[in-house]
Write an enzyme that holds these catalytic residues in place. Structure first.
Site, PDB file in Angstrom:
ATOM      1  N   CYS A  77       0.183   6.883  -2.240  1.00 54.78           N
ATOM      2  CA  CYS A  77      -0.624   5.699  -2.534  1.00 54.78           C
ATOM      3  C   CYS A  77      -2.061   5.876  -2.056  1.00 54.78           C
ATOM      4  O   CYS A  77      -2.316   6.274  -0.917  1.00 54.78           O
ATOM      5  CB  CYS A  77       0.048   4.454  -1.943  1.00 54.78           C
ATOM      6  SG  CYS A  77      -0.873   3.471  -0.769  1.00 54.78           S
TER       7      CYS A  77
ATOM      8  N   CYS B 104      -3.254   4.088   0.971  1.00 50.22           N
ATOM      9  CA  CYS B 104      -2.706   4.635   2.212  1.00 50.22           C
ATOM     10  C   CYS B 104      -3.517   5.845   2.648  1.00 50.22           C
ATOM     11  O   CYS B 104      -3.783   6.032   3.834  1.00 50.22           O
ATOM     12  CB  CYS B 104      -1.249   5.031   2.028  1.00 50.22           C
ATOM     13  SG  CYS B 104      -0.232   3.669   1.446  1.00 50.22           S
TER      14      CYS B 104
END
Ligand SMILES: Cc1cc2nc3c(=O)[nH]c(=O)nc-3n(C[C@H](O)[C@H](O)[C@H](O)COP(=O)(O)OP(=O)(O)OC[C@H]3O[C@@H](n4cnc5c(N)ncnc54)[C@H](O)[C@@H]3O)c2cc1C
Ligand SMILES: *[C@@H]1O[C@H](CO)[C@@H](O)[C@H](O)[C@H]1NC(C)=O
Ligand SMILES: *[C@@H]1O[C@H](CO)[C@@H](O)[C@H](O)[C@H]1NC(C)=O
Ligand SMILES: *[C@@H]1O[C@H](CO)[C@@H](O)[C@H](O)[C@H]1NC(C)=O
Ligand SMILES: *[C@@H]1O[C@H](CO)[C@@H](O)[C@H](O)[C@H]1NC(C)=O
Length: 771
Positions: A64, A67
């Site tokens: 992600c 992230c």
């Protein structure tokens, strides 16, 4: 069949060898050197539930984008709050990893990254509290973390000091109920977090207590005429108060200054002793030196040790390792700011190495050049070590690794001055050396990881200087408080304010900030060749005379050349906690005495010129954070600041944390890790060899996982690389070679057997098929 029987005993070996093969590393966004707990399904319960410390968890997915962007922030937060660990720890779990998926589902994770706060002593099955901040920057996260810590009720984490503001009555009665030497008061406004941050920063230190006092506490404020908020003051038992002098009124400066007060030590570590300087009870003569200077003696010792001792552990050098060596030699020849004869030798070495066209060289042939057997005129490399600026208060402290850092910094600064080099050339040469030859394999792994992360971005020579400086500070941050830290040379973020006031500043928000331009100027000056001290060097004429004459016994007891090389190379690994278990046990007795003798009371280090600190032979009363304790206790808060208690609580917290992590995690190897990079702890008890191994396994669990990954990251091309790193866990190099040999033999044997049976089956089939 005879052949089969002969091979059978080798089979377990084959299986064993296979078990040691590195497993496929899954690439999450974090490693253990980021100072966060890496959760796995088998450890998650132990870490999050019924723990004596609160835990803030990031549930993320490695694919992600948010992230990825958030990871550096989370890592900075972990570095920023590393002193708070006994009270609150950071953890991460990669929900993209197949193995972790169920765990993430269990906690109801839908989006990434999700932050959850788990109070200390959370009940099993608890789902944590959501942790929401408007801005996901380090400061907001840290402040919200404090808010969350304050929501603890009965189950206050035992290692966490009181965070609420103190009243005048409390302060007046403080010394009646507490036996600490220093009480620091941070006067501040109600919305300021500085006081609480400093309280948490200091929680692992003894002999000092910190409380916050609000500006509304009129009695105290008017009594002492406090007008600046925040400001930090030391309060004395007789009721008077002095202001703590700091460069800037900010958290980092308070914490740094408080840690340096006399008598203040890390819990469980004895204060360093400066008295008792009789050279009689020391193994080596202490050479007084100026801490803010660089010494040529250390640099030459680094060269001697790396070229004659560490390289000697590689009888033949090929492939990637050979290329790395050539680059290292070339950069040394170009930039080492040495005495003329040393420079000549480095040039001769470089010329010789670059002229080697074979795919392999032997160390023996290299040694001929190093020892100048060809008799290049006026060329020489001193053949012993002489530590000066890198002396440690004990033989196992500082020395070679310290001199390597110094050498590296000097090289980048020299390259910058000479400007006939490019940034990558120097950095890559140093990196290649560390990766292929640096005896502390874990250090090499950590360094390599940092290099992979960002070294390629360095374009300018000035950035190379700064890159190395900032990575070195990261290492310092990670190692602060580790047992490998010399108590007389605590690991600090360097240069500290007293060495370079201009390097430090604060942002508008009060966050500490390095002024990189000032840092660069400082580094250029500090490591510049023109300022290097030549004290304690043996005169060139003397050395040259000896090189021509027959070998003489040197007066230094640490000369490790030729035959001693392998042993010395092992010593350095030992110093950094990598020694093979078997050897450790043999040499344990000796080492332990040394460890035991290491403890004693006394004053803090003083001025620039250091006298030899030597310790009385007394056992430590507490080996605090690294000692086992039979049981943990939950205790009432009021007595917290009682220092004896403090140490106990910290210990209990650590053990609890250790216990949480000591859950059998399938593939965690018993390796001395981050924390274990220290030599094995000495103890009040006479631990048997077995117990010692168990202990090691315990510490190893902190980092075992990561080390495996790291081993993988290292270049597989080098002989001394990942294999040895993975294998050397409990084996000497000889063991490993033997093991590999047997492995090869048994594989051949299996192959032969396979062929044999195949032929037989084929033969039989042939027979059956025939009428
Ligand atoms: C490449 C490398 C990796 C290492 N990795 C590990 C590891 O993973 N684990 C481990 O336990 N040990 C590691 N070590 C050893 C560890 O970093 C120290 O060298 C050792 O503990 C000795 O510490 P010291 O107190 O002498 O100071 P050192 O950290 O060795 O520093 C030497 C001197 O350099 C100066 N200095 C300090 N910080 C900086 C800075 N940021 N920039 C410029 N100069 C500075 C100071 O004058 C200091 O005295 C590593 C060493 C090297 C060379
Ligand atoms: C929680 O830990 C304490 C000691 O740390 C222990 O006494 C208690 O039994 C544990 N509780 C649970 C539910 O595991
Ligand atoms: C060291 O020991 C010798 C005798 O063993 C003694 O004569 C000398 O004075 C001692 N030196 C110091 C500094 O104590
Ligand atoms: C830079 O290099 C020159 C020689 O090339 C030297 O004279 C000078 O002292 C160096 N400067 C520093 C700051 O080391
Ligand atoms: C050590 O060196 C620094 C920087 O050159 C200098 O300011 C200081 O006076 C020196 N200290 C001693 C004791 O010589």
């Amino acid at each position: 069949m005879a052949r089969f029987r002969r091979c059978a005993p080798l089979l377990p070996l084959v299986v064993f060898a296979c078990a040691l093969l590195p497993r496929a590393a899954h690439a999450g966004l974090y490693t253990q050197s980021d100072q966060v707990v890496l959760l796995t399904p088998s450890t998650v319960d132990a870490v999050l539930f019924n723990s004596s410390a609160a835990v803030l968890v990031e549930f993320y997915a490695s694919w992600c984008g948010h992230c990825m962007a958030f990871a550096p922030v989370w890592k900075s937060l972990a570095r920023d709050t590393r002193e708070w660990k006994p009270a609150v720890d950071l953890a991460v779990i990669d929900c993209a990893d197949e193995n972790n998926r169920q765990t993430c589902i269990r906690f109801g994770i839908r989006g990434y990254p999700t932050l959850k706060f788990f109070h200390a002593y959370s009940e099993k099955g608890s789902n944590g509290v959501s942790f929401e901040v408007a801005e996901r920057d380090v400061m907001s996260l840290r402040q919200h973390l404090i808010n969350m810590m304050e929501t603890h009720k009965e189950s206050w984490p035992p290692a966490c000091p009181p965070l609420e503001s103190a009243s005048e009555v409390e302060i007046n009665k403080f010394f009646e109920t507490n036996s600490v030497q220093h009480l620091a008061l941070v006067f501040e406004k109600a919305d300021s977090y500085v006081g609480r941050e400093v309280i948490l920063d200091m929680l692992q230190f003894e002999n000092v207590a910190v409380r916050r006092v609000l500006d509304t506490e009129e009695g105290l404020v008017s009594k002492f005429g406090v007008t600046d908020f925040p400001s930090c003051h030391l309060y004395y038992p007789d009721g008077h108060m002095t202001r703590l002098s700091v460069q800037m009124e900010a958290r980092t400066f308070y914490s740094y200054a408080l840690q340096r007060l006399s008598g203040v030590v890390r819990s469980g570590r004895p204060p360093p002793l400066v008295s008792d300087l009789s050279p009689n009870n020391t193994e080596m003569e202490w050479k007084p030196f100026n801490r803010s200077r660089v010494y040529m003696a250390d640099l030459e010792s680094a060269l001697h040790y790396s070229l004659r001792v560490e390289l000697a552990a590689h009888p033949t050098i090929t492939g990637g390792a050979l290329t790395a060596l050539k680059r290292y030699a070339s950069v040394l020849a170009k930039h080492f700011p040495g005495r003329p004869m040393v420079k000549n030798l480095l040039r001769a070495l470089d010329t010789w190495l670059q002229s080697q066209e074979d795919a392999e060289i032997t160390y023996k042939s290299l040694q001929v050049v190093l020892d100048n057997k060809e008799e290049t005129p006026e060329a020489l490399l001193p053949d012993s070590v002489r530590w000066v600026g890198c002396q440690g208060s004990k033989p196992r402290f500082r020395r070679y690794p310290c001199s390597m850092w110094t050498l590296f910094h000097v090289m980048t600064v020299e390259a910058l001055n000479s400007s006939n080099s490019d940034a990558q050339e120097v950095l890559q040469a140093l990196r290649g050396y560390v990766r292929n030859f640096f005896g502390c394999r874990e250090c090499a792994g950590h360094f390599e990881r940092m290099a992979q992360e960002s070294m390629y971005q360095v374009k300018k020579l000035s950035d190379a200087v700064l890159w190395l400086w900032s990575r070195h500070n990261r290492v310092n941050s990670r190692l602060a408080g580790a047992l490998s830290e010399d108590p007389h040379f605590p690991k600090v973020q360097w240069p500290p304010p007293e060495l370079c006031p201009k390097c430090h500043s604060v942002q508008l928000t009060g966050e500490h900030q390095w002024d990189s331009a000032a840092v660069l100027t400082f580094l250029e000056e500090h490591f510049s060749s023109s300022r290097i001290f030549l004290d304690y060097l043996e005169p060139e004429a003397e050395l040259l005379r000896r090189q021509l004459g027959p070998p003489v016994i040197l007066e230094e007891n640490e000369q490790d050349t030729g035959d001693h090389a392998a042993r010395a190379a092992r010593d350095i690994r030992q110093d950094l906690g990598e020694e093979p278990a078997a050897e450790k046990d043999q040499e344990g007795a000796e080492d332990e005495q040394e460890l035991d003798a290491d403890q004693s009371e006394g004053a803090r280090e003083g001025g620039e010129n250091d006298a030899m600190p030597e310790a009385a032979a007394r056992r430590p009363s507490i080996l605090g954070l690294h000692r086992r304790e039979a049981q943990e206790e939950i205790v009432d808060l009021d007595s917290f600041v009682n220092q004896h208690y403090k140490a106990k609580v910290l210990r209990a917290a650590l053990i609890s944390r250790r216990r949480r992590r000591a859950v059998p995690g399938g593939h965690e190897q018993g390796r001395a890790g981050d924390l274990g990079l220290q030599p094995l702890e000495s103890d009040e008890f006479a631990w048997g060899a077995k117990q010692r191994l168990q202990k090691r396994a315990l510490t190893g669990q902190y980092t075992g996982l990561e080390e495996d990954e790291e081993a993988l990251d290292l270049d597989a091309g080098s002989l001394g690389g990942p294999w040895v790193s993975v294998l050397s866990l409990g084996f000497s190099r000889l063991d490993i070679s033997l093991c590999l040999l047997l492995y090869t033999l048994s594989s051949l044997c299996l192959l032969a057997m396979y062929r044999f049976f195949q032929l037989r089956v084929w033969h039989r089939r042939g027979k059956v098929a025939l009428p």
